[in-house]
Write a protein that holds these residues in place. Structure first.
Motif: not given
Ligand SMILES: Nc1ncnc2c1ncn2[C@@H]1O[C@H](COP(=O)(O)OP(=O)(O)OP(=O)(O)O)[C@@H](O)[C@H]1O
Ligand SMILES: [Mg+2]
Length: 380
Positions: A72-89
């Motif tokens: 999933t692409i979280s809101r914070t990723m979309r806002q650029g506050r955290v990098p695009i990352q995978g994390g646990p499924r």
């Protein structure tokens, strides 16, 4: 008619549900996901032919076709506050495809093979569902597959019956449980899906199949490579809409006429002393004739899908092509993928197409201008 197409985790189509109309024009910039959408429809058709897994393998295999971004692409990723990352499924890996229409709907869910599977590069079919009407629900479901188990609901009594308990993870219930007695709905859906037609990159180069000599035999359906063009055009003239055929050619190439010559394709052109054959026609002329033969088929399919048909056509041919598409859409549902501004403008002019504009955002294809129809994936 199909009203909805749904795709999850296939290439850039991470989660896309789009409406389909009688004539749907899919547009978007380079890399927005148009060809992926075309291929998703094609994969569904391959399922009915028993070739889904093989086709995915030809496309580079499951891991290459699977969405390459995060779950999933979280809101914070979309806002650029955290990098695009995978994390646990949070959910198992799934590539899913489905459609719904006014008569029936179908979805298939593919997942990772277990470690002991002898073909670790191939996906396995985890689930399938077929239902009546537009939306999957407990009451509309009438064929369900979970791993190796297939259950069918009897149309007369409504009672569920186990149809198979050891279906191979590489085989679909659409090909293996479509039985004229108690899997009749599956059989009828399979036959309709087998009739869907796809035209992509119709070749017009000097060695193109359409340039080879061809004799006139009964050919109500143009082959996907256009090899039987002469026969398909002759069949339209004999048993199809000959008038629209002549009018379309006249509109596209004023003063030109297709001749009824049993020796093969002959186009009489204004100013020439003899008609020209398939080796002598220009790339654009040949491509236009291929599209005419595909779209005026005397045996129209339920669905026809065209990928960028306008390549090598001059903008002046777009109004006759748009008119032809409008005529064909009376008999067959059409999905057309194109980024030609001239064709898009000509189609808008006809006022008969619904547009789906694709856009890529964070690597993911979205259709920001259309309202997604309601959609439910089958449970695992
Ligand atoms: N496994 C994958 N995961 C995520 N994105 C992918 C994956 N495989 C391919 N893509 C990307 O999907 C995008 C859509 O490709 P597609 O071929 O559908 O574009 P298109 O709209 O047809 O473009 P064009 O107009 O150039 O033909 C491309 O940008 C491609 O890089
Ligand atoms: Mg493309």
């Amino acid at each position: 008619m199909l009203t909805t197409l749904a795709v999850a985790n296939y290439r850039s189509l991470r989660d896309l549900v789009i409406p389909l109309g009688r004539l749907t024009l899919v547009t978007g910039a380079n890399g927005s996901g148009k060809t992926s959408l075309y291929r998703a429809l094609r994969l569904l058709a391959e399922t009915a032919q028993g070739r889904l897994i093989a086709t995915l393998a030809q496309e580079g295999g499951f891991t290459s076709t699977l969405w390459a971004g995060p779950e999933t692409i979280s809101r914070t990723m979309r806002q650029g506050r955290v990098p695009i990352q995978g994390g646990p499924r949070s959910k198992p890996i799934s590539l899913a495809l489905g459609f719904a229409g006014d008569a029936y709907g179908y979805a298939i869910d593919l997942g990772m093979p277990s470690p002991e599977n002898p073909f670790p590069l191939d996906p396995v079919i985890k689930g399938e569902a077929m239902w009546t009407g537009e939306r999957l629900s407990r009451s509309s479901l009438f064929a369900e597959r979970r791993n190796a188990l297939v259950r069918l609901r009897m149309s007369d009594s409504g009672v569920w019956r186990e149809a198979m308990d050891a279906l191979s993870p590489f085989d679909s219930m659409v090909t293996h449980c479509a039985d004229p007695a108690d899997g009749f709905e599956l059989l009828s859906m399979r036959e309709r899906m087998r009739d869907w037609r796809f035209y992509d990159a119709l070749r017009t180069d000097p060695d193109a199949p359409a340039r080879r000599p061809g004799i006139h035999t009964y050919t109500p359906v143009l082959a996907s490579d256009g090899a039987d063009l002469a026969a398909a055009l002759a069949t339209i003239r004999a048993i199809g809409d000959a008038r629209t055929l002549d009018e379309t050619i006249e509109a596209a190439f004023p003063g030109s006429r297709l001749l009824d010559d049993p020796a093969g394709l002959r186009l009489r052109q204004h100013g020439l002393l003899r008609p020209l054959g398939p080796t002598e026609l220009s790339d654009g002329t040949l491509r236009f004739l291929l599209l005419v033969a595909a779209l005026l088929s005397p045996r129209p399919p339920e669905l026809m899908v065209l990928n960028e048909p306008e390549a090598s056509l001059h903008p002046s041919l777009m109004p006759p092509l748009a008119h032809l598409l409008k005529t064909a859409a009376r008999q067959t549902q059409i999905v057309l993928v194109s980024h030609s501004a001239a064709l898009i403008a000509a189609l808008r002019e006809t006022g008969c197409c619904e547009e789906v504009r694709l856009e890529k955002s964070f690597g993911e294809t979205a259709a920001p201008d259309c309202e997604s129809p309601a959609w439910t994936w089958p449970k695992r």
